[in-house]
Design an enzyme around this catalytic site. Structure first.
Site, short mmCIF file in Angstrom:
data_model
loop_
_atom_site.label_atom_id
_atom_site.label_comp_id
_atom_site.label_asym_id
_atom_site.label_seq_id
_atom_site.Cartn_x
_atom_site.Cartn_y
_atom_site.Cartn_z
N CYS A 262 -8.81 10.86 5.98
CA CYS A 262 -7.66 10.19 6.59
C CYS A 262 -7.38 8.83 5.96
O CYS A 262 -8.28 8.01 5.80
CB CYS A 262 -7.91 10.03 8.09
SG CYS A 262 -6.61 9.14 8.92
N CYS B 297 -7.24 2.97 12.88
CA CYS B 297 -7.96 3.98 13.68
C CYS B 297 -9.45 3.69 13.60
O CYS B 297 -9.94 3.18 12.60
CB CYS B 297 -7.66 5.37 13.12
SG CYS B 297 -8.40 6.70 14.10
N CYS C 18 -12.40 9.43 9.94
CA CYS C 18 -12.44 10.77 9.33
C CYS C 18 -12.35 10.62 7.81
O CYS C 18 -11.58 9.80 7.30
CB CYS C 18 -11.31 11.63 9.86
SG CYS C 18 -11.42 11.92 11.63
N CYS D 215 0.19 10.10 7.51
CA CYS D 215 -0.01 8.90 8.30
C CYS D 215 -0.95 7.92 7.61
O CYS D 215 -1.94 8.31 7.02
CB CYS D 215 -0.47 9.22 9.72
SG CYS D 215 -1.91 10.23 9.81
N GLU E 267 3.70 2.87 11.97
CA GLU E 267 4.44 3.89 11.23
C GLU E 267 4.99 4.96 12.16
O GLU E 267 4.30 5.39 13.09
CB GLU E 267 3.48 4.63 10.28
CG GLU E 267 3.15 3.88 9.05
CD GLU E 267 2.25 4.72 8.15
OE1 GLU E 267 1.63 4.13 7.28
OE2 GLU E 267 2.17 5.95 8.34
N CYS F 66 7.13 11.82 14.71
CA CYS F 66 5.68 11.67 14.73
C CYS F 66 5.37 10.21 15.04
O CYS F 66 5.65 9.33 14.23
CB CYS F 66 5.15 12.09 13.34
SG CYS F 66 3.39 12.02 13.21
#
Lengths: 222, 347
Positions: free
Chosen positions: B120, B113, B117, B331, B93, B106
């Protein structure tokens, strides 16, 4: 010229043992020189030009040796080399650090694969009362230290095997096992350790089942 | 044989390539010009290279530019591009955010990931893989709006400092004379505080640093961000405090505001205490709930109060405008929707 590890305090040590305990999985030992708390990690490298990788210690706080449980990452730099190293070879390690620490209060420990390491450290340090341990693995040989856990924890030690069936093992993923539990305890903390996928999926599952997010403590392998 | 990308190679790597191919050393600089300064998309178009040189390069390499397969446009002008990655069914993305004189891109540094978190969306995918320097540069090189780009932030999918070698290579290409020659002051790399990566980034780059803070209290931060167990914020701040950022380089702290969790007077007080002695700014960010989250965003008046109090206490604090809400510009929202997720057999 500056080495990549110049700003990281590394202690030279000697490997006492580096033993294969399952396909692709090893236990490495070196002499303890710094005290640690169960659940803490160390950084480890074989080369001062390579930034240490982090591994949770899989020894009790009173043990004389520091034990590391690792599996070979085929695309990794360190673990294929590490698996070839014999006792007597040099190793560079950081001081123990980290805050994935349990106490005597009730807790569920949930691990996948080598994420069992901190819970074995806690177990070896005397924490077994009020604990339930759920370990997810792919094969019947994925349940490291199972004999000791079975002996000490009995029915509070659950092994969930996703790819093979065997007596005494729950057949299926650990997330499916967690969904079969009618009521999750509301008076304990949940410690999760393993791959990011497992931690995120289990954390979401627990939250969806009513566990408050602030009772979940996660350690992710990266 | 899978051919490697030329895009994303540093001048040093290109030099090794041309010498291996028995081409003159200066060919490396010529290739870098074509890759990073000119508007071509194939090796055949590198017209100052001999036909023989182009053929020998093509035997082992492809140019490496990849067009986006999907774009979503927000009513506010934000665009979200989805690029295929080198991993099957996994997407990269990139969000383009135009804003008067400042047009920000961005970029992502990983697919998925590892950091997990709590707030997220990218983390919900788990970790799918590292992006190569070429895949990072391609997000800029293949952007239709690249000519109007003024700023780049590494705040898309993934933790940049968990992919240090490729991120550092991409920064070199973006800021070098042989590359895209951007000012490092127009590039910000955001991290949750991976200390070894942060040290390498600080020592070997001139770009700005942004640290995801989200709570000044250890126990609270630990519940939001598992990385706190490994790299506590106090250790991260000690490195930031002792590093000489010079006059131009900037450090900022990202702070997503969660209702009733990290938006109290105690948090203001503790933020001032832990950031004492650090010349920095704080960006307050609205939380836009993701599916199944136990968290809510702070209300507008609380955010304004929080901002004002921090400003009064001498920490420059702003509230970041939310952009692209109608296209899931946060994101991970888009690629997680596209991801064909298989059940992990490891547990």
């Amino acid at each position: 010229m500056e080495s990549k590890t110049d700003q990281i305090k590394l202690n030279a040590t000697t490997i006492l043992e580096n033993r294969k305990i399952a396909p692709g999985v090893y236990v490495l030992k070196y002499k303890k020189t710094k005290a640690f708390k169960a659940g803490q990690y160390i950084g480890l490298t074989t080369d001062l030009e390579v930034i240490p990788r982090l591994y949770t210690i899989a020894s009790g706080a009173s043990d004389e040796e520091v034990q590391i449980l690792y599996n070979i990452k085929d695309d990794g730099w360190l673990t294929p080399r590490l698996s070839e190293i014999k006792a007597g070879s040099n190793l560079y390690v950081t001081d123990p650090d980290g805050d994935f620490i349990d106490d005597n209060t009730p807790a569920w420990w949930i691990a996948s694969g080598t994420g069992i390491a901190p819970f074995y450290a806690m177990f070896r340090s005397g924490l077994t009362e009020n604990k339930t341990l759920i370990h997810g693995g792919r094969f019947t040989h994925s349940f490291y230290f199972e004999k000791e856990f079975m002996k000490a924890m009995g029915s509070n030690y659950i092994r969930c095997c996703s790819q093979e069936k065997a007596n005494g093992l729950y057949s299926g993923r650990l997330t499916r096992y967690l969904q079969t539990i009618k009521e999750l305890p509301n008076d304990c903390r949940f410690f999760l350790c393993g791959s990011p996928e497992m931690v995120v999926e289990v954390r979401d599952l627990l939250i969806n089942r009513g566990v408050k997010y602030n009772r979940i403590v996660a350690e992710i392998y990266f | 044989m899978n051919k490697d990308f030329l895009l994303g190679k540093t001048l040093e790597e290109l030099t090794h390539i041309v010498l291996d191919l028995k081409l003159p050393k200066f060919t490396a600089k010529q290739i870098a010009d074509w890759l990073y300064k000119k508007d071509i998309t194939s090796i055949d178009e590198m017209s100052n290279l001999s036909q023989k040189a182009r053929e020998s390069i093509k035997e082992k390499f492809i140019f490496g530019n990849i067009s986006s397969t999907k774009v979503q446009c927000s009513v506010d002008g934000t665009k979200k591009y989805l690029y295929p990655s080198n991993l099957p069914h996994k997407f990269i993305e990139t969000a383009y955010i135009p804003d008067r004189e400042r047009n920000t891109l961005c970029v992502s540094s990983q697919v998925g990931c590892k950091m997990g978190c709590l707030f997220c969306m990218t983390g919900k995918q788990g970790f799918q893989g590292q992006l190569s320097s070429g895949e990072i540069i391609n997000q800029i090189r293949s952007l239709p709006e690249r000519e109007s780009l003024t700023n780049i932030v590494y705040m898309g999918m993934g933790e940049p400092l968990d992919n240090v070698p490729e991120v550092m290579k991409s920064l070199e290409i973006l800021t070098s004379e042989y590359g895209m020659a951007m000012s490092p002051r127009r590039i910000t790399v955001s991290t949750i505080g991976i200390i070894p990566g942060m040290i390498e980034f600080l020592n070997n780059s001139e770009c700005h640093l942004a640290v995801s803070l989200h709570s000044p209290f250890d126990e609270e931060r630990k519940k939001l961000m598992p990385v706190q167990n490994v790299y506590p914020i106090k250790d991260v701040l000690e490195i930031v405090r002792n590093f000489d950022f010079g006059r131009q380089r900037r450090v900022s702290f990202e702070y997503i505001m969660f209702k009733g969790i990290n938006d109290t007077a105690n948090h203001i007080k503790e933020l001032c205490r832990i950031l004492d002695g650090i010349k920095c700014r704080i960006n307050l960010i609205r939380f836009h709930p993701i599916p199944n989250t136990p968290l809510d965003g702070s209300d507008e008046s609380t955010m304004e109060y929080f901002k004002d109090q921090l400003n009064k206490k001498g920490i420059t604090t702003t509230i970041r405008r939310s952009r692209g809400l109608d296209i899931f510009a946060a994101c991970g929202m888009l690629s997680t929707k596209e991801l064909v997720k298989r059940q992990n057999e490891d547990y």
